[in-house]
Design a protein around this motif. Sequence first.
Motif, PDB file in Angstrom:
ATOM      1  N   MET A  73       1.133   7.802  -2.347  1.00 14.99           N
ATOM      2  CA  MET A  73       2.460   7.573  -2.936  1.00 14.99           C
ATOM      3  C   MET A  73       3.157   6.358  -2.315  1.00 14.99           C
ATOM      4  O   MET A  73       4.205   5.940  -2.792  1.00 14.99           O
ATOM      5  N   THR A  74       2.568   5.785  -1.288  1.00 17.90           N
ATOM      6  CA  THR A  74       3.048   4.528  -0.711  1.00 17.90           C
ATOM      7  C   THR A  74       2.180   3.366  -1.179  1.00 17.90           C
ATOM      8  O   THR A  74       2.684   2.340  -1.628  1.00 17.90           O
ATOM      9  N   LEU A  75       0.865   3.539  -1.078  1.00 12.04           N
ATOM     10  CA  LEU A  75      -0.067   2.447  -1.364  1.00 12.04           C
ATOM     11  C   LEU A  75      -0.187   2.134  -2.855  1.00 12.04           C
ATOM     12  O   LEU A  75      -0.164   0.966  -3.244  1.00 12.04           O
ATOM     13  N   VAL A  76      -0.327   3.158  -3.689  1.00  5.29           N
ATOM     14  CA  VAL A  76      -0.535   2.909  -5.123  1.00  5.29           C
ATOM     15  C   VAL A  76       0.672   2.218  -5.755  1.00  5.29           C
ATOM     16  O   VAL A  76       0.499   1.219  -6.464  1.00  5.29           O
ATOM     17  N   PRO A  77       1.900   2.684  -5.526  1.00  2.00           N
ATOM     18  CA  PRO A  77       3.040   1.966  -6.115  1.00  2.00           C
ATOM     19  C   PRO A  77       3.096   0.501  -5.672  1.00  2.00           C
ATOM     20  O   PRO A  77       3.433  -0.375  -6.470  1.00  2.00           O
ATOM     21  N   ARG A  78       2.748   0.223  -4.425  1.00  2.00           N
ATOM     22  CA  ARG A  78       2.759  -1.157  -3.928  1.00  2.00           C
ATOM     23  C   ARG A  78       1.708  -1.998  -4.662  1.00  2.00           C
ATOM     24  O   ARG A  78       1.983  -3.142  -5.048  1.00  2.00           O
ATOM     25  N   ILE A  79       0.530  -1.468  -4.867  1.00  2.00           N
ATOM     26  CA  ILE A  79      -0.525  -2.200  -5.568  1.00  2.00           C
ATOM     27  C   ILE A  79      -0.111  -2.465  -7.009  1.00  2.00           C
ATOM     28  O   ILE A  79      -0.240  -3.586  -7.502  1.00  2.00           O
ATOM     29  N   VAL A  80       0.420  -1.447  -7.685  1.00  2.00           N
ATOM     30  CA  VAL A  80       0.869  -1.621  -9.075  1.00  2.00           C
ATOM     31  C   VAL A  80       1.985  -2.663  -9.140  1.00  2.00           C
ATOM     32  O   VAL A  80       1.994  -3.539 -10.006  1.00  2.00           O
ATOM     33  N   GLU A  81       2.910  -2.592  -8.201  1.00  2.50           N
ATOM     34  CA  GLU A  81       4.020  -3.560  -8.132  1.00  2.50           C
ATOM     35  C   GLU A  81       3.498  -4.989  -7.948  1.00  2.50           C
ATOM     36  O   GLU A  81       3.954  -5.922  -8.608  1.00  2.50           O
ATOM     37  N   ASP A  90      -3.175  -6.278 -17.528  1.00  5.70           N
ATOM     38  CA  ASP A  90      -4.257  -5.824 -18.393  1.00  5.70           C
ATOM     39  C   ASP A  90      -5.398  -5.169 -17.614  1.00  5.70           C
ATOM     40  O   ASP A  90      -6.461  -4.924 -18.165  1.00  5.70           O
ATOM     41  N   VAL A  91      -5.179  -4.880 -16.341  1.00  6.57           N
ATOM     42  CA  VAL A  91      -6.206  -4.245 -15.517  1.00  6.57           C
ATOM     43  C   VAL A  91      -5.976  -2.735 -15.532  1.00  6.57           C
ATOM     44  O   VAL A  91      -4.869  -2.256 -15.307  1.00  6.57           O
ATOM     45  N   VAL A  92      -7.049  -1.988 -15.805  1.00  4.59           N
ATOM     46  CA  VAL A  92      -6.992  -0.531 -15.802  1.00  4.59           C
ATOM     47  C   VAL A  92      -6.996  -0.071 -14.348  1.00  4.59           C
ATOM     48  O   VAL A  92      -7.911  -0.403 -13.595  1.00  4.59           O
ATOM     49  N   VAL A  93      -5.971   0.688 -13.962  1.00  2.00           N
ATOM     50  CA  VAL A  93      -5.856   1.181 -12.586  1.00  2.00           C
ATOM     51  C   VAL A  93      -6.198   2.666 -12.562  1.00  2.00           C
ATOM     52  O   VAL A  93      -5.584   3.462 -13.275  1.00  2.00           O
ATOM     53  N   THR A  94      -7.212   3.009 -11.755  1.00  6.16           N
ATOM     54  CA  THR A  94      -7.555   4.417 -11.566  1.00  6.16           C
ATOM     55  C   THR A  94      -7.455   4.730 -10.082  1.00  6.16           C
ATOM     56  O   THR A  94      -7.592   3.850  -9.233  1.00  6.16           O
ATOM     57  N   VAL A  95      -7.203   6.005  -9.792  1.00 10.09           N
ATOM     58  CA  VAL A  95      -7.104   6.466  -8.414  1.00 10.09           C
ATOM     59  C   VAL A  95      -8.022   7.667  -8.264  1.00 10.09           C
ATOM     60  O   VAL A  95      -8.077   8.526  -9.144  1.00 10.09           O
ATOM     61  N   GLY A  96      -8.729   7.711  -7.153  1.00 10.94           N
ATOM     62  CA  GLY A  96      -9.573   8.856  -6.854  1.00 10.94           C
ATOM     63  C   GLY A  96      -9.339   9.308  -5.433  1.00 10.94           C
ATOM     64  O   GLY A  96      -8.946   8.517  -4.575  1.00 10.94           O
ATOM     65  N   GLY A  97      -9.568  10.587  -5.213  1.00 13.08           N
ATOM     66  CA  GLY A  97      -9.424  11.109  -3.856  1.00 13.08           C
ATOM     67  C   GLY A  97      -8.640  12.398  -3.833  1.00 13.08           C
ATOM     68  O   GLY A  97      -8.460  13.055  -4.853  1.00 13.08           O
ATOM     69  N   THR A  98      -8.171  12.727  -2.659  1.00  9.05           N
ATOM     70  CA  THR A  98      -7.433  13.967  -2.466  1.00  9.05           C
ATOM     71  C   THR A  98      -5.976  13.742  -2.850  1.00  9.05           C
ATOM     72  O   THR A  98      -5.138  13.434  -2.009  1.00  9.05           O
ATOM     73  N   ASP A 102       0.689  17.757  -8.062  1.00  8.23           N
ATOM     74  CA  ASP A 102       2.106  17.450  -8.277  1.00  8.23           C
ATOM     75  C   ASP A 102       2.385  15.944  -8.284  1.00  8.23           C
ATOM     76  O   ASP A 102       3.392  15.505  -8.842  1.00  8.23           O
ATOM     77  N   ASP A 103       1.527  15.142  -7.649  1.00 16.56           N
ATOM     78  CA  ASP A 103       1.737  13.695  -7.576  1.00 16.56           C
ATOM     79  C   ASP A 103       1.140  12.948  -8.768  1.00 16.56           C
ATOM     80  O   ASP A 103       1.499  11.791  -9.012  1.00 16.56           O
ATOM     81  N   ILE A 104       0.236  13.573  -9.495  1.00 19.79           N
ATOM     82  CA  ILE A 104      -0.469  12.877 -10.579  1.00 19.79           C
ATOM     83  C   ILE A 104       0.478  12.386 -11.674  1.00 19.79           C
ATOM     84  O   ILE A 104       0.385  11.216 -12.069  1.00 19.79           O
ATOM     85  N   PRO A 105       1.421  13.198 -12.173  1.00 20.15           N
ATOM     86  CA  PRO A 105       2.321  12.671 -13.212  1.00 20.15           C
ATOM     87  C   PRO A 105       3.117  11.445 -12.757  1.00 20.15           C
ATOM     88  O   PRO A 105       3.304  10.501 -13.528  1.00 20.15           O
ATOM     89  N   GLU A 106       3.567  11.448 -11.505  1.00 18.89           N
ATOM     90  CA  GLU A 106       4.333  10.305 -11.000  1.00 18.89           C
ATOM     91  C   GLU A 106       3.451   9.057 -10.906  1.00 18.89           C
ATOM     92  O   GLU A 106       3.881   7.954 -11.249  1.00 18.89           O
ATOM     93  N   VAL A 112      -0.671   4.111 -13.412  1.00 24.48           N
ATOM     94  CA  VAL A 112      -2.064   4.496 -13.170  1.00 24.48           C
ATOM     95  C   VAL A 112      -2.604   5.119 -14.451  1.00 24.48           C
ATOM     96  O   VAL A 112      -1.973   5.997 -15.038  1.00 24.48           O
ATOM     97  N   SER A 113      -3.770   4.652 -14.888  1.00 24.48           N
ATOM     98  CA  SER A 113      -4.348   5.143 -16.138  1.00 24.48           C
ATOM     99  C   SER A 113      -4.919   6.548 -15.999  1.00 24.48           C
ATOM    100  O   SER A 113      -4.789   7.366 -16.905  1.00 24.48           O
ATOM    101  N   GLU A 114      -5.575   6.817 -14.857  1.00 24.29           N
ATOM    102  CA  GLU A 114      -6.155   8.143 -14.654  1.00 24.29           C
ATOM    103  C   GLU A 114      -6.335   8.399 -13.178  1.00 24.29           C
ATOM    104  O   GLU A 114      -6.483   7.460 -12.379  1.00 24.29           O
ATOM    105  N   VAL A 115      -6.302   9.684 -12.815  1.00 20.57           N
ATOM    106  CA  VAL A 115      -6.510  10.120 -11.441  1.00 20.57           C
ATOM    107  C   VAL A 115      -7.701  11.071 -11.437  1.00 20.57           C
ATOM    108  O   VAL A 115      -7.743  12.021 -12.228  1.00 20.57           O
ATOM    109  N   PHE A 116      -8.650  10.803 -10.558  1.00 21.74           N
ATOM    110  CA  PHE A 116      -9.844  11.640 -10.429  1.00 21.74           C
ATOM    111  C   PHE A 116      -9.830  12.292  -9.059  1.00 21.74           C
ATOM    112  O   PHE A 116      -9.769  11.605  -8.042  1.00 21.74           O
ATOM    113  N   THR A 117      -9.873  13.603  -9.049  1.00 24.00           N
ATOM    114  CA  THR A 117      -9.844  14.345  -7.788  1.00 24.00           C
ATOM    115  C   THR A 117     -11.279  14.689  -7.375  1.00 24.00           C
ATOM    116  O   THR A 117     -12.209  14.553  -8.165  1.00 24.00           O
TER     117      THR A 117
END
Length: 136
Positions: A73-81, A90-98, A102-106, A112-117
Amino acid sequence: MSSTSERKIRVVVAKPGLDGHDRGAKIIARALRDAGMEVIYTGLHQTPEQIVETVIQEDADAVGLSILSGAHMTLVPRIVELLHAQEVDDVVVTVGGTIPADDIPELKQLGVSEVFTPGAPTQDIIDFIRGAVRSD
């Protein structure tokens, strides 16, 4: 310039922050490569600035961020920003990991296009990236 359907999809797989565990990122990178994508793996301990620079330099179609440290919740918003600041929209942003459910909708609201757990089938990730890149 050739269209995405004529050239390999280029994906940057990145490990932002201090997380030192990269087995999952390497498994995903290998699966994407084996599926015919061109994969650029950044290695461990990348800053958001380094990741965005790699995305730009490599003319990537997608970036997969692997985060197990809890700092998503610190790193991803900074990268998107930073991507938006560089007008890389135009780059598809995905996140994977733990990532807690509750954080996925935000994260998705941030762009972020998709989150993979953990446990997500690699074929689901491959199919998602192919579909998301080709629909851009």
